[in-house]
Write a protein that holds these residues in place. Structure first.
Motif, PDB file in Angstrom:
ATOM      1  N   ASN A 138       0.848  -1.187   0.000  1.00 57.08           N
ATOM      2  CA  ASN A 138       0.000   0.000   0.000  1.00 57.08           C
ATOM      3  C   ASN A 138       0.885   1.239   0.000  1.00 57.08           C
ATOM      4  O   ASN A 138       1.631   1.479   0.953  1.00 57.08           O
ATOM      5  CB  ASN A 138      -0.898  -0.020   1.236  1.00 57.08           C
ATOM      6  CG  ASN A 138      -1.903   1.119   1.240  1.00 57.08           C
ATOM      7  OD1 ASN A 138      -1.905   1.972   0.353  1.00 57.08           O
ATOM      8  ND2 ASN A 138      -2.755   1.136   2.242  1.00 57.08           N
ATOM      9  N   LEU A 140       0.086   4.242   0.553  1.00 56.72           N
ATOM     10  CA  LEU A 140      -0.275   5.130   1.656  1.00 56.72           C
ATOM     11  C   LEU A 140       0.497   4.763   2.921  1.00 56.72           C
ATOM     12  O   LEU A 140       0.935   5.640   3.671  1.00 56.72           O
ATOM     13  CB  LEU A 140      -1.777   5.068   1.919  1.00 56.72           C
ATOM     14  CG  LEU A 140      -2.694   5.647   0.840  1.00 56.72           C
ATOM     15  CD1 LEU A 140      -4.146   5.420   1.208  1.00 56.72           C
ATOM     16  CD2 LEU A 140      -2.413   7.124   0.635  1.00 56.72           C
ATOM     17  N   GLY A 163      -7.391   8.291   2.928  1.00 54.58           N
ATOM     18  CA  GLY A 163      -7.106   7.388   1.822  1.00 54.58           C
ATOM     19  C   GLY A 163      -7.550   5.967   2.097  1.00 54.58           C
ATOM     20  O   GLY A 163      -8.078   5.277   1.214  1.00 54.58           O
ATOM     21  N   GLU A 164      -7.358   5.502   3.338  1.00 59.46           N
ATOM     22  CA  GLU A 164      -7.790   4.157   3.698  1.00 59.46           C
ATOM     23  C   GLU A 164      -9.317   4.050   3.672  1.00 59.46           C
ATOM     24  O   GLU A 164      -9.864   3.014   3.276  1.00 59.46           O
ATOM     25  CB  GLU A 164      -7.260   3.794   5.086  1.00 59.46           C
ATOM     26  CG  GLU A 164      -5.771   3.487   5.113  1.00 59.46           C
ATOM     27  CD  GLU A 164      -5.455   2.199   4.391  1.00 59.46           C
ATOM     28  OE1 GLU A 164      -5.684   1.123   4.953  1.00 59.46           O
ATOM     29  OE2 GLU A 164      -4.999   2.273   3.235  1.00 59.46           O
ATOM     30  N   ARG A 167     -10.353   3.680   0.114  1.00 62.07           N
ATOM     31  CA  ARG A 167     -10.060   2.329  -0.367  1.00 62.07           C
ATOM     32  C   ARG A 167     -11.075   1.316   0.145  1.00 62.07           C
ATOM     33  O   ARG A 167     -11.532   0.434  -0.605  1.00 62.07           O
ATOM     34  CB  ARG A 167      -8.652   1.909   0.060  1.00 62.07           C
ATOM     35  CG  ARG A 167      -8.255   0.517  -0.404  1.00 62.07           C
ATOM     36  CD  ARG A 167      -6.998   0.054   0.294  1.00 62.07           C
ATOM     37  NE  ARG A 167      -7.145   0.046   1.734  1.00 62.07           N
ATOM     38  CZ  ARG A 167      -7.809  -0.913   2.409  1.00 62.07           C
ATOM     39  NH1 ARG A 167      -8.369  -1.922   1.760  1.00 62.07           N
ATOM     40  NH2 ARG A 167      -7.902  -0.853   3.724  1.00 62.07           N
ATOM     41  N   LEU A 225      -6.401   9.678  -6.988  1.00 62.99           N
ATOM     42  CA  LEU A 225      -6.833   8.964  -5.786  1.00 62.99           C
ATOM     43  C   LEU A 225      -7.293   7.552  -6.117  1.00 62.99           C
ATOM     44  O   LEU A 225      -7.082   6.626  -5.326  1.00 62.99           O
ATOM     45  CB  LEU A 225      -7.958   9.744  -5.099  1.00 62.99           C
ATOM     46  CG  LEU A 225      -7.551  11.054  -4.424  1.00 62.99           C
ATOM     47  CD1 LEU A 225      -8.764  11.723  -3.795  1.00 62.99           C
ATOM     48  CD2 LEU A 225      -6.485  10.810  -3.360  1.00 62.99           C
ATOM     49  N   CYS A 229      -5.176   5.044  -4.037  1.00 65.72           N
ATOM     50  CA  CYS A 229      -5.873   4.382  -2.939  1.00 65.72           C
ATOM     51  C   CYS A 229      -6.576   3.098  -3.371  1.00 65.72           C
ATOM     52  O   CYS A 229      -6.635   2.138  -2.598  1.00 65.72           O
ATOM     53  CB  CYS A 229      -6.903   5.336  -2.318  1.00 65.72           C
ATOM     54  SG  CYS A 229      -6.232   6.929  -1.776  1.00 65.72           S
ATOM     55  N   LEU A 257      -5.087  14.101  -1.015  1.00 71.06           N
ATOM     56  CA  LEU A 257      -5.459  13.480   0.257  1.00 71.06           C
ATOM     57  C   LEU A 257      -5.906  14.529   1.269  1.00 71.06           C
ATOM     58  O   LEU A 257      -6.748  14.250   2.129  1.00 71.06           O
ATOM     59  CB  LEU A 257      -4.279  12.676   0.803  1.00 71.06           C
ATOM     60  CG  LEU A 257      -3.919  11.420   0.006  1.00 71.06           C
ATOM     61  CD1 LEU A 257      -2.613  10.820   0.517  1.00 71.06           C
ATOM     62  CD2 LEU A 257      -5.031  10.388   0.074  1.00 71.06           C
TER      63      LEU A 257
END
Length: 283
Positions: A138, A140, A163-164, A167, A225, A229, A257
Motif C-alpha cells: 500500500n 499510503l 485514503g484508507e 479504499r 486517488l 488508494c 489526500l
C-alpha cells in the motif's frame, strides 16, 4: 540531550520481571512499542516529568491518548534494536525490526512467520469473511512511514485515514477487480455481478460514498486517488504513466489526500474551545 525538568518520577520498567512481556521484553516496553507502531508516532522526553517519555502522533501534531512511559522502556527498545533515537536524542521512533515484531505478535502461530516479512492487514470488503493483504504494497502506508529530514511524515494521520477510508469504500462498492473467484457469493437467476439491480444495499451505499468523495475532491485529482488508494499504484508508477516530472506525484498526492480528509471531516490536530462548560447531570 537536554535533561528534562525535574518533577515527579514514574516507576522504572526495570522493576518489572523480565518475563512480563513477550520474548522477555518488559511489559512497559511492549506497550511503548505498540504505541510507536501507530502511524506517525514517536516518543520524546517529557519536559515536566523526570525520566519519562510522552507519545506524539502525526509529526508535529498533538498527542491524542498516547500516554506516558518510563524512559527505561525506551532504553529497553533501543537496546533490542526495536526503536532508535535521532542524532539529537530528542525523538524515539520504531525500527523495521520493531514493526516486524508487532506484525509477528498480531498474527496466529501459522501466520506469524509470514507476518514478520509481510505487513499483513485485514481487508473488510463486505464479504462473508475478511481477507488478508500485504499492507507493505500500500503506497499510503509507505508515505505515512516515510519521513522528511525534519522527521515529518510525507502525509499525516488524517490524510492516511482518508485514503484508507476511500479504499475501503471502493472495495465494498465492488469497484476494484477481484483476484480469483468468489464461489461463496449467492447468485440469483437473471442477476449477476454485472446486474446493478442485484447489488446489495451496502454496495449501493458504498458507491454513493465513493462518488461523493471523488466529486468533493474534483475531477483533476480524483483519478490520482483512484490509482493511489484503489489500485495501490506507487508514486513512481503514477509519474511514469502520466508522464509527470520526478517527485511531482508526492506533492499532488498530498493535495488530493488533504482535500479528501476535509471532505471526511478529518483534521490533523484536535480543535475546539480552550475550556468547556461544566454540566451537572442529575438522575
Amino acid at each position: 540531550m537536554n535533561k528534562p525538568f525535574k518533577g515527579r518520577r514514574v516507576a522504572s520498567v526495570q522493576a518489572q520481571p523480565r518475563g512480563a512481556g513477550p520474548g522477555d521484553l518488559p511489559a512497559d516496553a511492549c506497550r511503548l512499542l505498540a504505541r510507536l507502531g501507530e502511524a506517525g508516532a514517536d516518543a520524546r522526553p517529557d519536559p515536566l516529568v523526570e525520566d519519562a517519555l510522552v507519545i506524539r502522533r502525526g509529526g508535529g501534531g498533538v498527542s491524542v491518548g498516547g500516554g506516558r512511559f518510563a524512559a527505561a522502556a525506551g532504553r529497553a527498545l533501543a537496546a533490542a534494536d526495536l526503536a532508535t533515537w535521532n542524532e539529537a536524542g530528542t525523538r524515539l521512533t520504531i525500527t523495521e525490526a520493531g514493526r516486524a515484531r508487532l506484525r509477528r505478535q498480531a498474527m496466529p502461530g501459522d501466520l506469524a512467520f509470514a507476518a514478520q516479512h509481510h505487513d499483513l492487514a485485514v481487508v473488510e470488503g463486505g464479504g462473508a469473511e475478511p481477507t488478508l493483504r500485504n499492507a507493505a504494497e500500500n503506497p499510503l502506508a509507505w508515505m505515512v512511514r516515510r519521513r522528511d529530514r525534519d522527521g515529518t511524515p510525507l502525509i499525516d494521520a488524517a490524510a492516511f485515514e482518508a485514503g484508507e477510508r476511500l479504499r475501503r469504500d471502493m472495495t465494498a462498492a465492488a469497484l476494484l477487480p477481484r483476484m480469483g473467484s468468489d464461489f461463496g457469493a449467492p447468485r440469483v437467476d437473471g442477476g449477476g455481478p454485472r446486474d446493478p439491480a442485484s447489488a446489495a444495499d451496502h454496495v449501493i451505499a458504498a458507491r454513493q460514498r465513493v462518488r461523493g468523495a471523488l466529486d468533493a475532491v474534483g475531477s483533476d485529482l480524483s483519478g490520482l486517488l483512484i490509482d493511489l488508494c484503489g489500485f495501490l499504484k506507487g508514486l513512481e508508477r503514477i509519474e511514469a504513466e502520466r508522464r509527470w516530472p520526478a517527485r511531482s506525484a508526492k506533492v499532488v498526492a498530498r493535495i488530493a489526500l488533504g482535500r479528501l480528509a476535509e471532505h471526511y471531516g478529518l483534521e490533523r490536530e484536535a480543535t475546539g474551545p480552550d475550556r468547556g462548560r461544566l454540566r451537572l447531570w442529575r438522575g
